[in-house]
Structure formats: structure tokens, C-alpha cells
Design an enzyme around this catalytic site. Structure first.
Site, PDB file in Angstrom:
ATOM      1  CD  GLU A   1      -0.260   5.197  -4.356  1.00  0.00           C
ATOM      2  OE1 GLU A   1      -1.003   4.217  -4.510  1.00  0.00           O
ATOM      3  OE2 GLU A   1       0.159   5.556  -3.244  1.00  0.00           O
TER       4      GLU A   1
ATOM      5  CG  ASP B   1      -2.038   0.954   1.189  1.00  0.00           C
ATOM      6  OD1 ASP B   1      -2.355   1.448   0.090  1.00  0.00           O
ATOM      7  OD2 ASP B   1      -2.631   1.232   2.245  1.00  0.00           O
TER       8      ASP B   1
ATOM      9  CG  ASP C   1      -7.942   4.669   0.162  1.00  0.00           C
ATOM     10  OD1 ASP C   1      -7.828   3.445   0.359  1.00  0.00           O
ATOM     11  OD2 ASP C   1      -7.088   5.493   0.512  1.00  0.00           O
TER      12      ASP C   1
END
Length: 808
Positions: free
Chosen positions: A400, A397, A472
Site C-alpha cells: 500500500e 503483498d 485479509d
């Protein structure tokens, strides 16, 4: 048209111009114009690579493409200021003055063409390729992008972004896949723009002259694909960028997550509740609260005093454990991962060699440079911490990479396999390489088992390393439907294994929304529920008795469908085709599938047509493409190429079975590792079209299938002969199914002949979903209940030789 010649003037467009010279090479041509060098490479009969650069040296992406050009026959000729390169599937015309490309079919139809004036052009370092729009052209794919199935009229940015509670039309999101498919005039093609810089794909937004794709810097480096179907184009792209490997069987079951479950007693209670309530499930996730102050490679000693014992207890109940791994390493003196990373020079740095720090959950953090082989190896070795505790899978997670402020400085440097580049070039592949590190860590720490990695961020080729989820999302009807389009678009883009957070991560789901979402996600490759901190409980039993029963029904259906689902995953490892398949794959030229009322529909495992519908609707329009279709729950038959109105009470999601197909089921189990009753149930739907179901089995966990320890078997329906043919089983694996039971839908045979002997037919009633309890005795509260009565059935021993059922 005037041609700019001053290369220092970056404020005006600089087109590629005229070809100064060119020459043949073994697999194409190369040459130069006044401002650039170019190479055109025949990769395959159906694939051509185009490279253009302002300098002398090309700088390709080292991560996405895994296949090499094939040696094939092609011709090269020059005539009338044009160079022609011809394969058996594509004729490419290279116009020399000025340089622009036209891709044609072998019979001369234009598939795709550059805008002759601009073709490849530069604005400063920004490089673009401008394409003429063909009549009524549609554009699909581009991976994790919001909006409609047809991308026409919109522009999209590829810049991996942490976007909490994103809107259903927002862009960019977490993952970048610069591959799209164009459809027009009965033709289709694909373009993969292999440049990891921030890029833009403009499909006719704010202009009516062209579409284009551009990157902030780097090469114009793209692959052009053409074949006679969208499916073949996706397969070819997947051959180029790699296909997924077989995942562990347990990852196909229901997965429960929350930000966060703690302490350990709550995790164990969660597991017990699934079993006590007879709700099948396989996976429990541990989010960031399992860590000591959110530091990766730690457990919180207060909340999880003995994680090894907790995980062992979960395994005894049939559960696997997946832990979150964030890339941020807290810059804390004495914290071993930070000290090691600093000593080994493994972190991302500024140009002056100072370690870059950004704030994430643990505070100020350094970020491992996953574009460096030594860093990936180190990360894989650090995962021994989780292996010792018994962890089964990993959830990468915030990769990015994400940090508070959401604006990582472009000045920071990455190794990029020795090239040494800035954040501008490395950002979009950072999460991709973290997922790679996690997969390699799984293989290092537990070499005898298949890895499971779930990632939020990625780039083209991510399917080789991880499953994906769509980040999300929000607990809303609109997000539920948008998530379906995101997963379908990922499937169009080579990522077959993906899903969304069931129930919505942000916000509070209503009872009806959660029930509907659970039913839709039954038919998603990844079946995972997830919700955020400081929100109401969002487990399948948390919304009252009715929602609990609806959820249980669909969870049980998911587990009964495991033979079909697992076989479909195997097929995808071979073809690269999606498991949740947009109707644009099989019906790309049917205009109705692009209408907003029907664009969410998709095929699941090739056999089932899913018509998602919002939870507040009691009746909905469904478009059935060509062919014949059975309503799953009651066998009502419909003729295709029609819009129908379908009742859709909360307990019955509209699902249809394609006539002529075979749906394979098994008995109920509580988790994938539990033994079923040994009967493979084949539901055969009579139809006028032949079909083949490829059945696949292996042990579900090891790599032995790569060595031949698997079973495949083709089961074919022949409508002309009215036969069901079983081929001889292939592979060394012993089937876990001792018997086969055939259900004959849409036909009423008197007898079945097997190898010359007549077998009697039995009849029985069958339900795909159980009857709901009438909690409220008032008539207005009664639930629809559908059962198929008197289905002809036949049961026989599973013979692994070839044989045929003649249906009388």
C-alpha cells in the site's frame, strides 16, 4: 452569488468563476477564468476529458491512461453565453458565466450536469467537482469498495490502506479505482477522476443538493464517458486505462495458500494430498515463512534446504509455485538488496535525503521507490533469484505500502517519473508500480512465458499488470457475501481478474461456511483458498468427509468449465468486460437487481447466473431478469422478470443458465496441464433469443498467441431456423479437441442434419455434480441428488471448416 477573490484565503470555498477567455484547439477548447486554467479535450465520440488547474501547468498522472485522443469530427459553436462541443454521441454545453458543464444526449436529454454555483471549486489545495443529482440516479462501481451495489447515500475515500480483518462496511481498503458509473432515466455515463492524491467520492451522504468528488491536491482531471450501455462504458474506460493480457491457463485452476506452509516436507505433503484425494489443483503458494527472517529474495535454509528440488518435485505433480514478495527491504548491513538499493539511490527518502525506514515483518525496512524506472529495472533483475529456483508466479503483498503503525509520513519523497512528489501524491499508485515491476521481472526472467502477478494494492490501470484479491477478509457469512460484491465492483471498474480468500483469512470457518464458499468461488475469476497462521487447517479436506466431497464436486466442475472460462478470459482481453459480471451491466435499469436480497447475483462467463446464498439457508429467493432461465442441475425452466424460491441445500448452489446460450465443457483433469479426452462438450440450451459462443484456444502458457498462434471460432444458436452454426476456425493453433459432443437441453430433436447428411441422436443421463456419499444411514442425513435424464446428444469429428447443424 458573491465570488471569493482573495486566493490566499483558503478557509472559504473558491469557485471557478466566469470564463475570461477561451479558444479552440485541434481537439477541443482551452481557456481561463479569474482563478484557473481549463482544457476540454474530445478524446473519442464517447469520451471527453476535462482538466482544470489553479496554476498554468497541468500535472497529469503518468501511470493510468495508455490511449491517446482520436482524431474525430466534432463541432464547436458559441451562442448566448455558451460554447457547444458536439460529437456523434455527446453534446457538451460549456456555460461561460459562470463556468459549469452540462453533458447531454444528441437529442437534448441531460446526462450529467455540474452544480452551477460551485462546479469546480477549491478549499485550500483541495479541489472538487460538484454535480447535480438527476432524478432517481444510481451510482455503481468505484472498485474495491464495501457496501451495496448502489452507492447512493454513501461517501468513499481512496487512500490505499492495509486493513486486517476489515468490516463489511469499512472504507478505505487496499485498492483505489476512482471510476464510477451513473445510471438514470434510461441513460448511463461514467466518470474517471484521474488524480492519485487521496480523494473522496460523496454520492449524497449528509446532503440532498449534490454529489461530488474531490482530491486533497492536484488537478481536476476527469474523463466523461457516455454510450448506450453500461458495457460499452466499461469497455471504453478499459481502452483508456488498458486491458489485461491473457493469463497463463494454470492460474485459472484452484490455488491453495496459507500463512504459511513450511517446512518443505509439508508443502510436498500438501501436493500429494490433492492428488491422492482426486481434488484438482494447480498452484501452491509460499508465504513469508519461506524466507530467511522474512527478507525478500531469500529462502530459509532450515525450512527449505533445497527449494529448487522441492519446486521441481511439485512441477512433476503438475503444480506451479507462487511466492510472496513484500516491498520492505531490511536495513541490515551486508544484506545485498539493501546495500545495492542504498548505493544506487533506489529507496524512498525524506526531503533531507535520508532513507525513510518503516517497520514491517523483517524489522526496520527501506522501501524501493517503484515510481522510478531504475528501481523497477533493479527489482526485475533481482527476481532472477526466484527464477533460478523455478518459481512460476508472484504475489505482491503489503504494497500500500504497509508498515506497523499504519501512518506513513506524508513528508517522504518519491521520484514519480522525475516529477519528485510527496507521499500524498504517490501512495495510491505505489502498489500499482510494484505490481508493474513484478510483471516486468517475470518477462525479463522468463520471457517465453506469460507472467502471473497477484496484488493486494493498486490504482486505475492495475489490470494491465496483475490480478487482484480482496485482502485479509474474515471467516464469516457476511464476509463471504461482501467479497462477491467486491469482486463484482472490481469488474465494473476494469479489473476483470480478481477473487477473495476462500474460507476467510482471519478467524475459523465452519464446515458449512467453507463448503458454500468453495461452491461460490468456483464461479469467481480467481479461485484461491487462504488462511492465516495459528488457525485450524483450512484445506478442502480439513472439514470432514461431507465438505470434502462437496468441495471436490465443485473443484471438478471448475476444471470441466475451463473451455468456457478460458474463452471468457480471452473475450475480456478484447472488451475489458468482467468475467464475474454484476447484473447492473446487462440490466442497469431493472430496479430489482439493486435490492439487498438480489444485489449479490451476477453473471459468470455471460452464460451462468449465480445466486450466492449463505450456508445456513436451505431455501432462498432468487430474482431472474428478463428472458428464460434453466436451473443448471435439473433443467427446470423459469420465466424471467420473476422472483422464485429455490431450494439450496449445501451441495447445490443456485446456478441458472440463460436460455439460448451455449456452455462449453471438457473432461475431468487433475490440473490444467493434464491432457483431457479430446472431446469438447457443448451444452446448448434452447431458447427464443439467439446467442454466440466465441470459443478460444491457445497453448496456455506462451506469448505465441500474440503472433497468431491461437484458435477462435464462433458457434451461433439461431432459434428461428433451429440451427447451430460453426464458423470456420481462425488462427494458426491446432485445436486440442478432436471431437465435439452436443447436448441438447430443452429440446428433443429426432435427428440432426450436418452438411446434408442426417445424424442419429443418442440419449444419456448427465450430472453436473456427483452424488454425495451417505455417510450417516439415518434418513434425515440423506443428500439431495440431481441428475438430468435422457438428454439428446450428438457426437462428431471436429471439422475446422464452417458447417451447420439443422435440428429436426
Amino acid at each position: 452569488m458573491p465570488q471569493a477573490t482573495d486566493l490566499s484565503n483558503s478557509s472559504q470555498n473558491l469557485a471557478i468563476g466566469n470564463v475570461m477567455s477561451w479558444e479552440k484547439k485541434s481537439n477541443g477548447i482551452h481557456g481561463n477564468t479569474s482563478v484557473s486554467n481549463f482544457e476540454i479535450t474530445i478524446y473519442k465520440d464517447d469520451t471527453i476529458r476535462v482538466q482544470v488547474r489553479r496554476g498554468s501547468k497541468f500535472s497529469p498522472n503518468p501511470y493510468s491512461v495508455v490511449s491517446l485522443p482520436q482524431e474525430i469530427k466534432f463541432s464547436t459553436t458559441e451562442e448566448n453565453g455558451k460554447v457547444w462541443l458536439k460529437t456523434s454521441k455527446i453534446h457538451l454545453c460549456v456555460n461561460l458565466n459562470p463556468f459549469f458543464l452540462t453533458f447531454l444526449t444528441t437529442d437534448g436529454k441531460v446526462i450529467n450536469q455540474d452544480d452551477p454555483a460551485f462546479a469546480v471549486s477549491w478549499l485550500g489545495t483541495e479541489v472538487s467537482n460538484y454535480k447535480k443529482v438527476q432524478p432517481k440516479e444510481r451510482f455503481i462501481g468505484l472498485g474495491e469498495k464495501t457496501g451495496h451495489l448502489d452507492r447512493s447515500g454513501r461517501a468513499f475515500t481512496n487512500w490505499n490502506t492495509d486493513y486486517f480483518a476489515y468490516g463489511i462496511g469499512d472504507d478505505p481498503l487496499y485498492m483505489s479505482i476512482p471510476f464510477y458509473i451513473g445510471i438514470h432515466s434510461g441513460l448511463s455515463y461514467g466518470i474517471f477522476f484521474d488524480n492519485t492524491h487521496k480523494s473522496v467520492f460523496n454520492f449524497g451522504a449528509s446532503n440532498n443538493r449534490f454529489i461530488y468528488y474531490s482530491a486533497d491536491d492536484g488537478d481536476m482531471d476527469y474523463y466523461f464517458f457516455h454510450d448506450d450501455s453500461v458495457a460499452k462504458i466499461i469497455s471504453t474506460y478499459s481502452e483508456l486505462t488498458g486491458k489485461m493480457e491473457m493469463p497463463p491457463l494454470w492460474s485459472l485452476g484452484f490455488q491453495q495458500c496459507r500463512y504459511s506452509y513450511y517446512p518443505d516436507s509439508e508443502v510436498l505433503t500438501l501436493a500429494n494430498t490433492f492428488r491422492d484425494k482426486d481434488m484438482p489443483a494447480d498452484v501452491i503458494y509460499l508465504d513469508i515463512h519461506h524466507m530467511e527472517k522474512y527478507k525478500v529474495f531469500t529462502f530459509d535454509n532450515e525450512k527449505f534446504s533445497d527449494p529448487k528440488s522441492m519446486i521441481k518435485a511439485l512441477k512433476q505433480k503438475g503444480f506451479k509455485v507462487v511466492v510472496i514478495m513484500d516491498p520492505g527491504i531490511k536495513t541490515q548491513q551486508g544484506y545485498l538488496p539493501y546495500e545495492e538499493g542504498k548505493e544506487k539511490d533506489l529507496f524512498v527518502k525524506y526531503p533531507d535525503n535520508e532513507i525513510y525506514e518503516g517497520q514491517v515483518w523483517p524489522g526496520w525496512c527501506a522501501f524501493p521507490d517503484f515510481t522510478k524506472a531504475e528501481t523497477r529495472q533493479w527489482w526485475a533483475e533481482k527476481m532472477a533469484f526466484y527464477e533460478e529456483a523455478g518459481v512460476d508466479g508472484y504475489w505482491t503483498d503489503m504494497n500500500e505500502p504497509a508498515s506497523w503503525g499504519q501512518f506513513t509520513p506524508n513528508i517522504i519523497n518519491f521520484d514519480y517519473e522525475g516529477e519528485n512528489v510527496s507521499h500524498r501524491k504517490a501512495r495510491n499508485i505505489y502498489g500499482f508500480q510494484m505490481a508493474r515491476s513484478a510483471k516486468e521481472g517475470c518477462e525479463l526472467q522468463r520471457p517465453e512465458e506469460r507472467p502471473f502477478v497477484l496484488t493486494r494494492s493498486g490504482f486505475s490501470g492495475i489490470q494491465r499488470y496483475a490480478a487482484a484479491w480482496t485482502g485479509d477478509n474474515v471467516a464469516s457469512e457476511e464476509h463471504m457475501m461482501a467479497g462477491i460484491r467486491l469482486v463484482n465492483s472490481l469488474g465494473l471498474s476494469g479489473v476483470a481478474y480478481s477473487g477473495y480468500d476462500v474460507g476467510g483469512f482471519a478467524g475459523e470457518s465452519t464446515k458449512s461456511l467453507f463448503a458454500r464458499w468453495m461452491s461460490i468461488a468456483t464461479f469467481a475469476p480467481l479461485y484461491r483458498a487462504h488462511s492465516m497462521i495459528n488457525s485450524n487447517d483450512a484445506e478442502p479436506w480439513a472439514f470432514g468427509e461431507e465438505v470434502e466431497e462437496i468441495s471436490r464436486n465443485y473443484m471438478k466442475l471448475r476444471y470441466r468449465m475451463l473451455p468456457t472460462l478460458y474463452s471468457s478470459f480471452y473475450k475480456s482481453t478484447q472488451t475489458g468486460l468482467p468475467i464475474a459480471k454484476s447484473l447492473a451491466v446487462d440490466y442497469p435499469h431493472d430496479k430489482y437487481i439493486y435490492e439487498s436480497a438480489f444485489e449479490n447475483q451476477y453473471l459468470f462467463c455471460d452464460t451462468l447466473l449465480i445466486a450466492p446464498v449463505e450456508s445456513y439457508k436451505e431455501i432462498t429467493k432468487v430474482y431472474l431478469p428478463e428472458g428464460e432461465w434453466y436451473y443448471l442441475y435439473d433443467n427446470q425452466k423459469h420465466i424471467g422478470n420473476h422472483v422464485i424460491y429455490q431450494d439450496c441445500p449445501l451441495n447445490y448452489l443456485p446456478v441458472y443458465v440463460k436460455a439460448g446460450s451455449i456452455l462449453a465443457l471438457q473432461s475431468d483433469v487433475s490440473y490444467t496441464g493434464q491432457a483431457h479426452d479430446g472431446i469438447l462438450r457443448l451444452h446448448v440450451y434452447a431458447g427464443n433469443e439467439p446467442s454466440t459462443y466465441l470459443h478460444y484456444e491457445d497453448d496456455g502458457i506462451s506469448h505465441e498467441y500474440k503472433k497468431g498462434d491461437f484458435l477462435t471460432r464462433e458457434i451461433k444458436w439461431n432459434p428461428e431456423k433451429n440451427t447451430l452454426t460453426f464458423s470456420k476456425s481462425k488462427g494458426n493453433f491446432e485445436s486440442k479437441f478432436e471431437k465435439i459432443k452436443v447436448y441438447f437441453h430443452g429440446s428433443n430433436p429426432n435427428a440432426v442434419i450436418i452438411n446434408g447428411g442426417s445424424e442419429e441422436i443418442d440419449k444419456e443421463d448427465f450430472e453436473f455434480l456427483g452424488k454425495l456419499t451417505e455417510f450417516d444411514p439415518l434418513p434425515d442425513s440423506s443428500h439431495t441428488y440431481l441428475k438430468i435424464k435422457n438428454i439428446p446428444t450428438l457426437i462428431f469429428k471436429n471439422n475446422h471448416s464452417s458447417f451447420e447443424l439443422e435440428i429436426q
